[in-house]
Motif scaffolding. Structure first.
Motif, mmCIF file in Angstrom:
data_model
loop_
_atom_site.group_PDB
_atom_site.id
_atom_site.type_symbol
_atom_site.label_atom_id
_atom_site.label_comp_id
_atom_site.label_asym_id
_atom_site.label_seq_id
_atom_site.Cartn_x
_atom_site.Cartn_y
_atom_site.Cartn_z
ATOM 1 N N LEU A 218 0.804 -1.217 0.000
ATOM 2 C CA LEU A 218 0.000 0.000 0.000
ATOM 3 C C LEU A 218 0.837 1.267 0.000
ATOM 4 C CD1 LEU A 218 -2.838 -1.020 2.487
ATOM 5 C CD2 LEU A 218 -2.895 -0.995 -0.014
ATOM 6 N N SER A 219 2.153 1.152 0.296
ATOM 7 C CA SER A 219 3.009 2.335 0.229
ATOM 8 C C SER A 219 3.095 2.853 -1.202
ATOM 9 C CB SER A 219 4.409 2.023 0.765
ATOM 10 O OG SER A 219 5.089 1.088 -0.046
ATOM 11 N N THR A 220 2.802 2.000 -2.179
ATOM 12 C CA THR A 220 2.743 2.434 -3.575
ATOM 13 C C THR A 220 1.737 3.570 -3.730
ATOM 14 O OG1 THR A 220 3.290 0.220 -4.374
ATOM 15 C CG2 THR A 220 2.221 1.699 -5.936
ATOM 16 N N VAL A 221 0.561 3.404 -3.128
ATOM 17 C CA VAL A 221 -0.475 4.434 -3.190
ATOM 18 C C VAL A 221 -0.020 5.684 -2.457
ATOM 19 C CG1 VAL A 221 -2.857 5.006 -2.615
ATOM 20 C CG2 VAL A 221 -2.275 2.689 -3.371
ATOM 21 N N THR A 222 0.562 5.513 -1.279
ATOM 22 C CA THR A 222 0.997 6.648 -0.470
ATOM 23 C C THR A 222 1.998 7.512 -1.223
ATOM 24 O OG1 THR A 222 0.717 5.310 1.527
ATOM 25 C CG2 THR A 222 2.031 7.315 1.731
ATOM 26 N N VAL A 223 2.955 6.886 -1.877
ATOM 27 C CA VAL A 223 3.977 7.625 -2.625
ATOM 28 C C VAL A 223 3.337 8.405 -3.777
ATOM 29 C CG1 VAL A 223 5.995 7.409 -4.122
ATOM 30 C CG2 VAL A 223 5.868 6.105 -2.008
ATOM 31 N N HIS A 224 2.431 7.769 -4.511
ATOM 32 C CA HIS A 224 1.826 8.452 -5.647
ATOM 33 C C HIS A 224 0.924 9.605 -5.214
ATOM 34 C CE1 HIS A 224 3.308 5.022 -7.967
ATOM 35 N NE2 HIS A 224 3.102 5.761 -9.028
ATOM 36 N N VAL A 225 0.235 9.460 -4.103
ATOM 37 C CA VAL A 225 -0.564 10.572 -3.586
ATOM 38 C C VAL A 225 0.339 11.741 -3.223
ATOM 39 C CG1 VAL A 225 -1.994 11.351 -1.657
ATOM 40 C CG2 VAL A 225 -2.520 9.189 -2.802
ATOM 41 N N ARG A 226 1.455 11.442 -2.568
ATOM 42 C CA ARG A 226 2.383 12.517 -2.205
ATOM 43 C C ARG A 226 2.937 13.213 -3.434
ATOM 44 N NH1 ARG A 226 7.837 12.427 -1.416
ATOM 45 N NH2 ARG A 226 7.958 10.163 -1.219
ATOM 46 N N ARG A 227 3.313 12.439 -4.451
ATOM 47 C CA ARG A 227 3.849 13.031 -5.677
ATOM 48 C C ARG A 227 2.791 13.870 -6.395
ATOM 49 N NH1 ARG A 227 8.936 13.574 -7.018
ATOM 50 N NH2 ARG A 227 8.556 13.027 -9.190
ATOM 51 N N LEU A 228 1.549 13.394 -6.398
ATOM 52 C CA LEU A 228 0.477 14.137 -7.048
ATOM 53 C C LEU A 228 0.208 15.443 -6.310
ATOM 54 C CD1 LEU A 228 -1.594 14.201 -9.307
ATOM 55 C CD2 LEU A 228 -3.136 12.867 -7.845
ATOM 56 N N ARG A 229 0.234 15.402 -4.999
ATOM 57 C CA ARG A 229 0.051 16.625 -4.224
ATOM 58 C C ARG A 229 1.109 17.675 -4.568
ATOM 59 N NH1 ARG A 229 -1.066 13.793 1.658
ATOM 60 N NH2 ARG A 229 -3.361 13.994 1.694
ATOM 61 N N GLU A 230 2.348 17.218 -4.764
ATOM 62 C CA GLU A 230 3.429 18.152 -5.083
ATOM 63 C C GLU A 230 3.188 18.873 -6.401
ATOM 64 O OE1 GLU A 230 6.900 15.719 -5.015
ATOM 65 O OE2 GLU A 230 6.990 15.595 -2.820
ATOM 66 N N ILE B 277 -0.136 19.410 -7.812
ATOM 67 C CA ILE B 277 -1.429 20.089 -7.969
ATOM 68 C C ILE B 277 -1.797 20.995 -6.806
ATOM 69 C CG2 ILE B 277 -2.268 18.181 -9.406
ATOM 70 C CD1 ILE B 277 -4.108 17.396 -7.061
ATOM 71 N N GLU B 278 -1.112 20.860 -5.673
ATOM 72 C CA GLU B 278 -1.463 21.659 -4.500
ATOM 73 C C GLU B 278 -0.653 22.956 -4.463
ATOM 74 O OE1 GLU B 278 -3.768 21.019 -2.336
ATOM 75 O OE2 GLU B 278 -4.103 18.855 -2.266
ATOM 76 N N ASP B 279 -1.271 24.035 -3.957
ATOM 77 C CA ASP B 279 -0.522 25.275 -3.732
ATOM 78 C C ASP B 279 0.548 25.059 -2.668
ATOM 79 O OD1 ASP B 279 -1.920 26.821 -5.615
ATOM 80 O OD2 ASP B 279 -3.521 27.236 -4.169
ATOM 81 N N ASP B 280 0.194 24.320 -1.618
ATOM 82 C CA ASP B 280 1.128 23.994 -0.542
ATOM 83 C C ASP B 280 0.993 22.508 -0.243
ATOM 84 O OD1 ASP B 280 2.714 23.738 1.667
ATOM 85 O OD2 ASP B 280 1.630 25.179 2.926
ATOM 86 N N PRO B 281 1.872 21.687 -0.831
ATOM 87 C CA PRO B 281 1.748 20.238 -0.639
ATOM 88 C C PRO B 281 1.808 19.802 0.823
ATOM 89 C CG PRO B 281 3.263 20.734 -2.432
ATOM 90 C CD PRO B 281 2.971 22.035 -1.749
ATOM 91 N N ALA B 282 2.487 20.604 1.675
ATOM 92 C CA ALA B 282 2.573 20.257 3.085
ATOM 93 C C ALA B 282 1.236 20.466 3.791
ATOM 94 C CB ALA B 282 3.658 21.078 3.771
ATOM 95 N N ARG B 283 0.374 21.290 3.203
ATOM 96 C CA ARG B 283 -0.955 21.548 3.758
ATOM 97 C C ARG B 283 -1.972 21.386 2.636
ATOM 98 N NH1 ARG B 283 0.164 26.902 7.590
ATOM 99 N NH2 ARG B 283 1.722 25.914 8.946
ATOM 100 N N PRO B 284 -2.189 20.168 2.201
ATOM 101 C CA PRO B 284 -3.041 19.936 1.030
ATOM 102 C C PRO B 284 -4.490 20.328 1.277
ATOM 103 C CG PRO B 284 -2.540 17.859 2.128
ATOM 104 C CD PRO B 284 -1.679 18.907 2.777
#
Length: 240
Positions: free
Chosen positions: A194-206, A208-215
């Motif tokens: 399941l870490s596969t999903v976690t990594v891809h969510v983090r990369r996607l946030r970086e 599309i998000e204005d502030d990935p640390a505070r999505p």
């Protein structure tokens, strides 16, 4: 017949993997190092690459980067270590899956078949998607047919999995989805780390998000998984 390129400097591993893939109906090419892998991939483009992380001449991460520069070629990374850092690095450079040595050759064949099925489904969706079936929310505009995403009018460089993950979120706003369901619905896998999903969510946030640390778009729902919260459109966002 689908063609698989197996890249490993251990001849025993290459021989076993090639044998199992061959019996499963795949055409198999083998390379023992990074430069040889690039040469084979250029001369005879494969449908998928099984790629060892530790290679002489050019490591697997660099081979993966260069291969993915040429197009959306599926890659399954092999690693001799179980360290999460190695797995994350492989996923971050665009690998679709990874298998840790020692591994079951039968499981690897199943992973290859799963990744190829997903790649085929994506290609079919691109061919048949109506030209008007775009998705928009706030600053994001996604074109399923062209496999393009823009944010405030600027095109984003997304991997295959990042695109598929974002498309799923855009089609299911406000819905809390577990990592298990995302792995099944987006990756097409019945099993996996399941870490596969976690990594891809983090990369996607970086991306599309204005502030990935505070999505604000992709929220973590503790004890469940993730939820996509569609933003309210405004004038600046509508320029996308």
């Amino acid at each position: 017949m689908k063609r698989v390129l197996v890249v490993d400097d251990d001849p025993t591993v290459s021989e076993v993997v090639a044998g199992y893939l061959g019996r499963a109906g795949f055409a198999v090419d083998v390379a023992a190092d990074g430069p040889a892998a690039m040469a084979v991939a250029t001369a005879q483009p494969p449908d998928l690459v099984v790629l060892d992380l530790m290679l002489p001449g050019m490591d697997g991460l660099e081979v993966c980067r260069r291969i993915r520069e040429t197009g959306p070629l599926p890659v399954i990374m092999l690693t001799a270590r179980g360290d999460e850092e190695d797995r994350v690095l492989g996923l971050e450079v665009g690998a679709d899956d990874y298998v840790t040595k020692p591994f079951s050759p039968r499981e690897l064949v199943l992973r290859v078949e799963s990744v190829l099925r997903r790649a085929g489904a994506v290609a079919a969706a691109v061919r048949t998607a109506p030209a008007t079936a775009g998705l928009r929310t706030g600053p994001l505009a996604l074109d399923p047919r062209g496999r393009r995403v823009t944010r405030r009018g600027v095109e984003l460089a997304l991997t295959i999995r990042e695109f598929d993950l974002l498309e799923f979120f855009l089609r299911n706003p406000g819905r809390a989805t577990s990592r298990e369901e995302l792995m099944h619905r987006v990756w097409g896998w019945e099993f996996g780390d399941l870490s596969t999903v976690t990594v891809h969510v983090r990369r996607l946030r970086e991306k599309i998000e204005d502030d990935p640390a505070r999505p604000r778009l992709i929220s973590t729902v503790w004890g469940v998984g993730y939820r996509f919260d569609a933003p309210e459109a405004d004038g600046a966002d509508d320029a996308a």
